[in-house]
Design an enzyme around this catalytic site. Structure first.
Site, PDB file in Angstrom:
ATOM      1  CG  ASP A   1      -3.348   5.550   6.093  1.00 42.31           C
ATOM      2  OD1 ASP A   1      -3.598   5.022   4.993  1.00 42.31           O
ATOM      3  OD2 ASP A   1      -2.978   4.895   7.089  1.00 42.31           O
TER       4      ASP A   1
ATOM      5  CD  GLU B   1      -1.685   4.754   1.530  1.00 41.86           C
ATOM      6  OE1 GLU B   1      -1.188   3.667   1.183  1.00 41.86           O
ATOM      7  OE2 GLU B   1      -1.592   5.207   2.684  1.00 41.86           O
TER       8      GLU B   1
ATOM      9  CG  ASP C   1      -3.917   3.840  11.122  1.00 43.43           C
ATOM     10  OD1 ASP C   1      -4.091   3.196  10.079  1.00 43.43           O
ATOM     11  OD2 ASP C   1      -3.977   3.332  12.259  1.00 43.43           O
TER      12      ASP C   1
END
Length: 167
Positions: free
Chosen positions: A7, A67, A140
């Site tokens: 992420d 992502e 996260d």
């Protein structure tokens, strides 16, 4: 199959590693990289790159899932995240690892069944799918685990399609 989910961000990069065997998901590890917030962007990106290289070398993933940035109203934020994403792609490429990028909506859909799922719903699904007592922290890292789970789900779906077994 060992999957590293990332992420990306320029203030915090979450990462999570899962091991997959058939439909079994096992948590291998998770954490985050937090470069000094007051450092200029190039130094933060160097910190992130070095940290991700260490993670890759420690956990030896087979594949990496990242992502992709979401640009809704804050283009400046999306561009900054894109820089961190590029560093993640570079770290994986320099280790000859296959990388797949997923949009936030795709991750939500694959993990929680809805592209409109809330962050809390995604984190709870991560907890359930990995059979954990608590939601992984920091957030996260939980998000990065969702990216890894999404990749596993996408691979499983692709394998079913390629085998022609839709029953």
């Amino acid at each position: 199959m060992r999957i590293l989910g990332i992420d990306p961000g320029t203030l915090v990069v979450g990462y999570g590693i899962i091991e997959t065997a058939n439909d079994e998901l096992t948590l291998v590890g998770f954490s985050s990289l937090t470069p000094p917030a007051c450092a200029p962007i190039p130094q933060r990106l160097a910190y992130i790159y070095k940290g991700l290289v260490e993670v890759i070398e420690l956990y030896q993933p087979d594949e990496v899932a990242v992502e992709s940035p979401f640009a809704d109203k804050n283009i400046k934020s999306a561009l900054a995240i894109g820089k961190a994403q590029a560093v993640a792609l570079l770290a994986a490429a320099n280790h000859s690892l296959p990388v797949t990028e997923y949009s936030p909506a795709c991750i939500k859909s694959r993990v929680a069944g809805s592209g409109n799922a809330s962050k809390e719903q995604i984190q709870e699904m991560v907890r359930l799918l990995l059979n954990l007592a608590e939601i992984p922290q920091p957030n996260d890292a939980a998000d990065a685990l969702a990216v890894a789970i999404c990749h596993h789900s996408q691979r499983a779906f692709t394998n079913i399609i390629s085998q022609g077994d839709l029953t």
